[in-house]
Design a protein around this motif. Structure first.
Motif, PDB file in Angstrom:
ATOM      1  N   GLY A 114     -85.509  68.246 133.664  1.00 21.49           N
ATOM      2  CA  GLY A 114     -85.257  66.906 134.208  1.00 21.49           C
ATOM      3  C   GLY A 114     -84.137  66.920 135.232  1.00 21.49           C
ATOM      4  N   LEU A 115     -83.133  67.745 134.962  1.00 23.42           N
ATOM      5  CA  LEU A 115     -81.994  67.840 135.872  1.00 23.42           C
ATOM      6  C   LEU A 115     -82.412  68.421 137.230  1.00 23.42           C
ATOM      7  CD1 LEU A 115     -78.910  67.523 136.169  1.00 23.42           C
ATOM      8  CD2 LEU A 115     -78.669  69.831 135.234  1.00 23.42           C
ATOM      9  N   TYR A 125     -84.117  65.781 139.074  1.00 25.57           N
ATOM     10  CA  TYR A 125     -83.170  64.741 139.481  1.00 25.57           C
ATOM     11  C   TYR A 125     -82.394  65.135 140.734  1.00 25.57           C
ATOM     12  CZ  TYR A 125     -78.838  61.979 139.158  1.00 25.57           C
ATOM     13  OH  TYR A 125     -77.748  61.200 139.428  1.00 25.57           O
ATOM     14  N   VAL A 126     -82.037  66.425 140.831  1.00 21.67           N
ATOM     15  CA  VAL A 126     -81.275  66.850 142.016  1.00 21.67           C
ATOM     16  C   VAL A 126     -82.198  67.283 143.155  1.00 21.67           C
ATOM     17  CG1 VAL A 126     -79.215  67.491 140.705  1.00 21.67           C
ATOM     18  CG2 VAL A 126     -80.982  69.221 141.159  1.00 21.67           C
ATOM     19  N   GLY A 127     -83.497  66.996 142.989  1.00 22.51           N
ATOM     20  CA  GLY A 127     -84.420  67.248 144.088  1.00 22.51           C
ATOM     21  C   GLY A 127     -84.898  68.682 144.191  1.00 22.51           C
ATOM     22  N   HIS A 128     -84.829  69.442 143.102  1.00 19.98           N
ATOM     23  CA  HIS A 128     -85.330  70.818 143.106  1.00 19.98           C
ATOM     24  C   HIS A 128     -86.302  71.033 141.957  1.00 19.98           C
ATOM     25  CE1 HIS A 128     -82.833  72.741 146.306  1.00 19.98           C
ATOM     26  NE2 HIS A 128     -82.156  71.614 146.127  1.00 19.98           N
ATOM     27  N   GLN A 129     -87.328  70.201 141.942  1.00 23.45           N
ATOM     28  CA  GLN A 129     -88.334  70.242 140.883  1.00 23.45           C
ATOM     29  C   GLN A 129     -88.902  71.661 140.707  1.00 23.45           C
ATOM     30  OE1 GLN A 129     -91.167  67.153 141.274  1.00 23.45           O
ATOM     31  NE2 GLN A 129     -92.219  67.637 139.361  1.00 23.45           N
ATOM     32  N   GLY A 130     -89.021  72.074 139.437  1.00 24.70           N
ATOM     33  CA  GLY A 130     -89.595  73.390 139.141  1.00 24.70           C
ATOM     34  C   GLY A 130     -88.651  74.543 139.402  1.00 24.70           C
ATOM     35  N   GLU A 131     -87.448  74.246 139.871  1.00 23.18           N
ATOM     36  CA  GLU A 131     -86.507  75.337 140.177  1.00 23.18           C
ATOM     37  C   GLU A 131     -85.334  75.381 139.194  1.00 23.18           C
ATOM     38  OE1 GLU A 131     -85.304  74.874 144.260  1.00 23.18           O
ATOM     39  OE2 GLU A 131     -87.380  74.864 144.978  1.00 23.18           O
ATOM     40  N   GLU A 132     -85.619  74.969 137.958  1.00 24.17           N
ATOM     41  CA  GLU A 132     -84.501  74.934 136.997  1.00 24.17           C
ATOM     42  C   GLU A 132     -83.936  76.325 136.731  1.00 24.17           C
ATOM     43  OE1 GLU A 132     -87.680  73.839 136.208  1.00 24.17           O
ATOM     44  OE2 GLU A 132     -88.007  74.001 134.046  1.00 24.17           O
ATOM     45  N   GLN A 184     -77.308  66.407 147.230  1.00 20.65           N
ATOM     46  CA  GLN A 184     -77.821  66.935 145.962  1.00 20.65           C
ATOM     47  C   GLN A 184     -76.670  67.409 145.089  1.00 20.65           C
ATOM     48  OE1 GLN A 184     -80.612  69.781 147.590  1.00 20.65           O
ATOM     49  NE2 GLN A 184     -82.337  68.348 147.414  1.00 20.65           N
ATOM     50  N   LEU A 185     -75.696  68.097 145.708  1.00 21.95           N
ATOM     51  CA  LEU A 185     -74.544  68.571 144.932  1.00 21.95           C
ATOM     52  C   LEU A 185     -73.753  67.384 144.389  1.00 21.95           C
ATOM     53  CD1 LEU A 185     -73.363  71.565 147.159  1.00 21.95           C
ATOM     54  CD2 LEU A 185     -74.652  71.640 145.005  1.00 21.95           C
ATOM     55  N   LYS A 186     -73.662  66.344 145.208  1.00 26.55           N
ATOM     56  CA  LYS A 186     -72.929  65.147 144.773  1.00 26.55           C
ATOM     57  C   LYS A 186     -73.602  64.513 143.549  1.00 26.55           C
ATOM     58  CE  LYS A 186     -71.054  60.928 146.755  1.00 26.55           C
ATOM     59  NZ  LYS A 186     -71.258  59.965 147.838  1.00 26.55           N
ATOM     60  N   SER A 187     -74.945  64.524 143.550  1.00 26.46           N
ATOM     61  CA  SER A 187     -75.647  63.934 142.404  1.00 26.46           C
ATOM     62  C   SER A 187     -75.484  64.793 141.150  1.00 26.46           C
ATOM     63  CB  SER A 187     -77.134  63.741 142.738  1.00 26.46           C
ATOM     64  OG  SER A 187     -77.795  65.000 142.787  1.00 26.46           O
ATOM     65  N   LEU A 188     -75.270  66.093 141.355  1.00 28.92           N
ATOM     66  CA  LEU A 188     -75.113  66.990 140.207  1.00 28.92           C
ATOM     67  C   LEU A 188     -73.726  66.881 139.581  1.00 28.92           C
ATOM     68  CD1 LEU A 188     -76.279  69.373 138.505  1.00 28.92           C
ATOM     69  CD2 LEU A 188     -75.420  70.920 140.271  1.00 28.92           C
ATOM     70  N   ALA A 189     -72.735  66.572 140.431  1.00 28.85           N
ATOM     71  CA  ALA A 189     -71.331  66.633 139.996  1.00 28.85           C
ATOM     72  C   ALA A 189     -71.051  65.913 138.673  1.00 28.85           C
ATOM     73  CB  ALA A 189     -70.430  66.124 141.114  1.00 28.85           C
ATOM     74  N   PRO A 190     -71.474  64.645 138.525  1.00 30.70           N
ATOM     75  CA  PRO A 190     -71.110  63.946 137.277  1.00 30.70           C
ATOM     76  C   PRO A 190     -71.721  64.597 136.026  1.00 30.70           C
ATOM     77  CG  PRO A 190     -72.561  62.584 138.655  1.00 30.70           C
ATOM     78  CD  PRO A 190     -72.181  63.769 139.478  1.00 30.70           C
ATOM     79  N   VAL A 191     -72.879  65.266 136.197  1.00 30.35           N
ATOM     80  CA  VAL A 191     -73.519  65.906 135.047  1.00 30.35           C
ATOM     81  C   VAL A 191     -72.649  67.041 134.518  1.00 30.35           C
ATOM     82  CG1 VAL A 191     -75.565  67.171 134.260  1.00 30.35           C
ATOM     83  CG2 VAL A 191     -75.804  65.308 135.916  1.00 30.35           C
ATOM     84  N   ALA A 248     -75.128  59.327 126.115  1.00 26.98           N
ATOM     85  CA  ALA A 248     -75.246  58.008 126.764  1.00 26.98           C
ATOM     86  C   ALA A 248     -74.969  58.117 128.265  1.00 26.98           C
ATOM     87  CB  ALA A 248     -74.279  57.012 126.108  1.00 26.98           C
ATOM     88  N   GLN A 249     -73.931  58.880 128.635  1.00 22.47           N
ATOM     89  CA  GLN A 249     -73.617  59.052 130.062  1.00 22.47           C
ATOM     90  C   GLN A 249     -74.793  59.675 130.815  1.00 22.47           C
ATOM     91  OE1 GLN A 249     -69.820  61.239 130.515  1.00 22.47           O
ATOM     92  NE2 GLN A 249     -69.166  60.242 128.622  1.00 22.47           N
ATOM     93  N   LEU A 250     -75.387  60.723 130.208  1.00 20.43           N
ATOM     94  CA  LEU A 250     -76.486  61.404 130.891  1.00 20.43           C
ATOM     95  C   LEU A 250     -77.700  60.488 131.003  1.00 20.43           C
ATOM     96  CD1 LEU A 250     -77.013  64.129 132.216  1.00 20.43           C
ATOM     97  CD2 LEU A 250     -78.005  64.941 130.085  1.00 20.43           C
ATOM     98  N   GLN A 251     -77.937  59.722 129.925  1.00 16.29           N
ATOM     99  CA  GLN A 251     -79.052  58.783 129.932  1.00 16.29           C
ATOM    100  C   GLN A 251     -78.905  57.762 131.066  1.00 16.29           C
ATOM    101  OE1 GLN A 251     -79.207  57.477 125.876  1.00 16.29           O
ATOM    102  NE2 GLN A 251     -81.399  57.959 125.679  1.00 16.29           N
ATOM    103  N   SER A 252     -77.680  57.314 131.272  1.00 20.80           N
ATOM    104  CA  SER A 252     -77.479  56.302 132.314  1.00 20.80           C
ATOM    105  C   SER A 252     -77.573  56.918 133.713  1.00 20.80           C
ATOM    106  CB  SER A 252     -76.130  55.604 132.119  1.00 20.80           C
ATOM    107  OG  SER A 252     -75.084  56.503 132.434  1.00 20.80           O
ATOM    108  N   LEU A 253     -77.309  58.245 133.815  1.00 11.68           N
ATOM    109  CA  LEU A 253     -77.416  58.911 135.121  1.00 11.68           C
ATOM    110  C   LEU A 253     -78.858  59.229 135.479  1.00 11.68           C
ATOM    111  CD1 LEU A 253     -74.515  61.533 134.960  1.00 11.68           C
ATOM    112  CD2 LEU A 253     -74.732  59.703 136.665  1.00 11.68           C
ATOM    113  N   ILE A 254     -79.593  59.802 134.517  1.00  7.09           N
ATOM    114  CA  ILE A 254     -80.922  60.347 134.808  1.00  7.09           C
ATOM    115  C   ILE A 254     -81.942  59.686 133.895  1.00  7.09           C
ATOM    116  CG2 ILE A 254     -82.280  62.457 135.059  1.00  7.09           C
ATOM    117  CD1 ILE A 254     -79.738  64.050 135.114  1.00  7.09           C
ATOM    118  N   SER A 255     -83.002  59.145 134.503  1.00  2.63           N
ATOM    119  CA  SER A 255     -83.949  58.413 133.661  1.00  2.63           C
ATOM    120  C   SER A 255     -85.351  59.000 133.719  1.00  2.63           C
ATOM    121  CB  SER A 255     -83.972  56.940 134.090  1.00  2.63           C
ATOM    122  OG  SER A 255     -84.351  56.878 135.459  1.00  2.63           O
TER     123      SER A 255
END
Lengths: 455, 455
Positions: free
Chosen positions: A191-192, A195-202, A233-240, A252-259
């Motif tokens: 999911g992460l 969320y950061v725009g790199h689907q399938g590249e976990e 993309q890096l900015k969106s990753l930072a809070p995680v 709860a924090q992660l839930q509110s960030l990524i849905s």
């Protein structure tokens, strides 16, 4: 036969009595915990057919499997021109068997071969050595013990919770403190990446964030930028990477960030697992949700976990997770399971460094009876028999060597009591007992001594 | 990776949980006895250098050692023309390591390598698998467990006596009856060969008299006649094969028949050993002097012994003796020792056939808690935790399967108690306990149940 200076293969070890005892202490403690949780022991052969082993551990793994030469005239059956062959081409023609490389593939092979006899869910543990033709180095051996517990044939998240509790209880029973058990989910990592725009590249994402402890957020960002991550993309990753607080707060924090679906599902599972843990054991502050934990991505499909020492003295001492296709390669699809593996050598090193082995582990013989010669022999042997009949581990020094030599034998072997038997003791039907720790001596009857040891 | 029907190498075995538990019961019983007698555990690597193994087991042994292919590009280092080579010539160039073939050679290698650290006399036991590339057949495996105890660094005959007592105590502790421990001496066999006029030919003599049980005196005589024994020589041998009575009577008879040095010395030693046994354990009617016992003549130099089942159901389950040159081949002469080896597979077969394994060996989980679904889950998990906290091995069936399936799981795994938890039990804070053996049911609190199990 010419004389030779003997040696052992590099990367292998002899285990002296002291080390065997300490290792057995660890293995017995683990075994007792496994059994208390309803796990059952399995043992598989040291050699497996190469057809079972090859292709299961990647190309590098195939190289690292120790291959056993066929017995008899193995070249007689070779069909290629030897002059034009290579090691790689020749090997399958002269070797059919290899040494166990891990405990997972043999377990999968066993489950498939015995599917009709096994009562599922199958909760098995296995503690056996494995062999890898890796370059030996400090702390890395070519023969080492693995210790696995798995439940297969159920998708119940109760099993994940039990794994966490078992890991925790094993460390507690060994007296090891200062560890944390991190848990995450493959689904959250998937999911992460979305969320950061790199689907399938976990996988690539994980390689980078796995280094968070070592190189910090800036280091991780640098690596990801090289992989084409944009500043946004890096900015969106930072809070995680900066989640903090209790497990529930981080969830709860992660839930509110990524849905997205994967993240939501992964978080639901983590919540359920942690809730099971709490129901069984109360709040466990050793179990921590860590969304940056990444391991075994080619294999695990659900929860993943790992034990780390807080002092950072050593890498992970245990890891595991949920997988969904243990036996597919052997033609039995859809066998889900969850398991973990303990690193016995690392646990040993931690316990040795912290002096956690109980004193009793270092000695089995409680009493050495000295040998003063023929006159005392019959009386001494009778006392020896009496001690042993009372269940006390005892030895008689087998020859009338100098007392100093006999005492130093007791000393070297950590024998806590020496029973001196000279002519006085024979006449008086007593023993003179020397406590090796204090040096105190007292002359008492064998019965009194036995009572003293039994209390 | 293509799907495949998996198999295991011939002559090897998977050990299911039931079998592992029974084998561990045997090994633990043996280990406890060894430790009570002051023996200390040693473990050596699975692989030894071929330079250590080769030439130690005779030409046939060299063939039967499993050889491990060198890792990496093993052909790159091959110096001969491959086209003109043979398996025998190629093997040492492409294989440097082999699998442990017995426990004696690794023990000798260990003693030599660690001579300066070891406190002699060194009383060691070793329980590890060994591998032989023998043709597999009923009861003969290519991987099997060996279990050895040896004392090296002393010539004291007390050690021989202790070996006999240990063998005896191990069988007693395992509940095995109907065995006899035969003892003889290599010196008596040497003296006997002299006495019948075939000096130095005790090996051939022994091969023949070793068959006494099977082919009788006439059969033995026939074989010896083929070897050139004259009727007079056979006549002189006859009374030796017919000795009868107590150990002391047999010793006296043999003494009066044969008076050469070797026989006299051998008999003196046997008398001394048996006297030590009596001093320690009283008259043991399981230990019998048998001048026709012959084993390991290329190796043993003093006492030899062997355990046989009286019902003849199986060959010897243990054997050993005194040797005088354990480590000579590794450049350390004059290390005398005495030891014996136990056949774990044969002991297992005897115990299985006679149903000697305690019931408790077959089960570790004491209680299965049934899973009736989400409503009962939290209460059930709390009871599970309470049982385990009391040290009771317990499981919760991980999914709300049909009750019949859960009961049959408990049945298959020999779990003695099933705790049924439905809505009534949750409301009343109780468990309904079904005793699987009797089928009896009762509804009680978890505390009461724990007390019941602890009594």
């Amino acid at each position: 036969m010419s004389q030779q200076k003997p040696s052992i293969p590099k990367g292998t070890r002899d285990f002296s009595p002291e080390v065997v005892r300490k290792r057995n202490y660890i293995l017995t403690t683990i075994r007792n915990t496994f059994e208390k949780f309803g796990f059952r022991p399995l043992e598989t052969p040291t050699m497996e057919n190469l057809s079972v082993l090859m292709g299961k551990y990647g190309d590098e793994g195939d190289q690292l499997i120790f291959k056993v030469l066929n017995s008899g005239d193995y070249l007689g059956k070779v069909k290629t021109e030897l002059a034009n062959t290579s090691s790689q081409k020749l090997t399958p023609q002269i070797s059919e068997k290899g040494l166990r490389y891990d405990l997972t593939v043999p377990f999968a092979r066993y489950v498939v071969m015995n599917r009709n006899q096994i009562s599922f869910p199958f909760k098995r543990y296995q503690m056996q050595p494995v062999w890898r033709a890796d370059r030996p180095q400090k702390g890395r051996y070519r023969e080492f013990m693995q210790c696995d517990a798995d439940v297969v044939g159920t998708t119940s998240l109760i099993c994940e919770a039990e794994m966490l509790l078992m890991m925790n209880e094993i460390l507690q029973n060994l007296g090891i403190e200062g560890y944390q058990i991190n848990i995450n989910s493959r689904k959250i990592l998937t999911g992460l990446a979305n969320y950061v725009g790199h689907q399938g590249e976990e996988a690539l994402l994980c390689v980078a964030i796995d280094k968070l402890d070592k190189i910090g957020t800036q280091g991780v960002f640098k690596e990801l930028a090289h992989l084409g991550y944009t500043p946004e993309q890096l900015k969106s990753l930072a809070p995680v990477l900066k989640l903090s607080g209790s497990n529930n707060e981080k969830i709860a924090q992660l839930q509110s960030l990524i849905s997205n679906n994967e993240t939501t599902q992964g978080l639901e599972e983590i919540k359920q697992i942690l809730s099971y843990v709490t129901t069984m054991q109360g709040q466990l502050d050793t179990v921590l949700f860590d969304p940056a934990l990444a391991r075994g991505l080619s294999y695990y499909t659900g929860a993943i976990f790992e034990i780390k020492m807080l002092d950072g003295s050593i890498g992970s001492i245990s890891g595991g997770g949920r997988y969904d296709n243990l036996t597919g390669v052997f033609g039995m699809p859809d066998v889900s399971g969850v398991g973990f593996s303990l690193g016995i050598d690392r646990i040993y090193d931690v316990m040795e460094a912290r002096k956690l082995f109980p004193d009793a582990v270092n000695s089995s013989t409680q009493v050495l009876i000295t040998n003063f010669g023929k006159n005392e022999e019959a009386y001494a042997l009778a006392q020896l028999a009496q001690l042993r009949a009372a269940g006390i581990a005892a030895e008689y020094y087998p020859a009338p060597a100098k007392l100093k030599k006999q005492m130093s034998y007791a000393n070297n072997l950590n024998i806590p009591f020496v029973a001196l038997i000279g002519s006085n003791e024979v006449t008086d039907k007593t023993l003179t007992i020397k406590e090796m720790d204090s040096g105190n001596q007292s002359t008492i009857t064998t019965e009194t001594f036995i009572q003293k040891l039994k209390n």
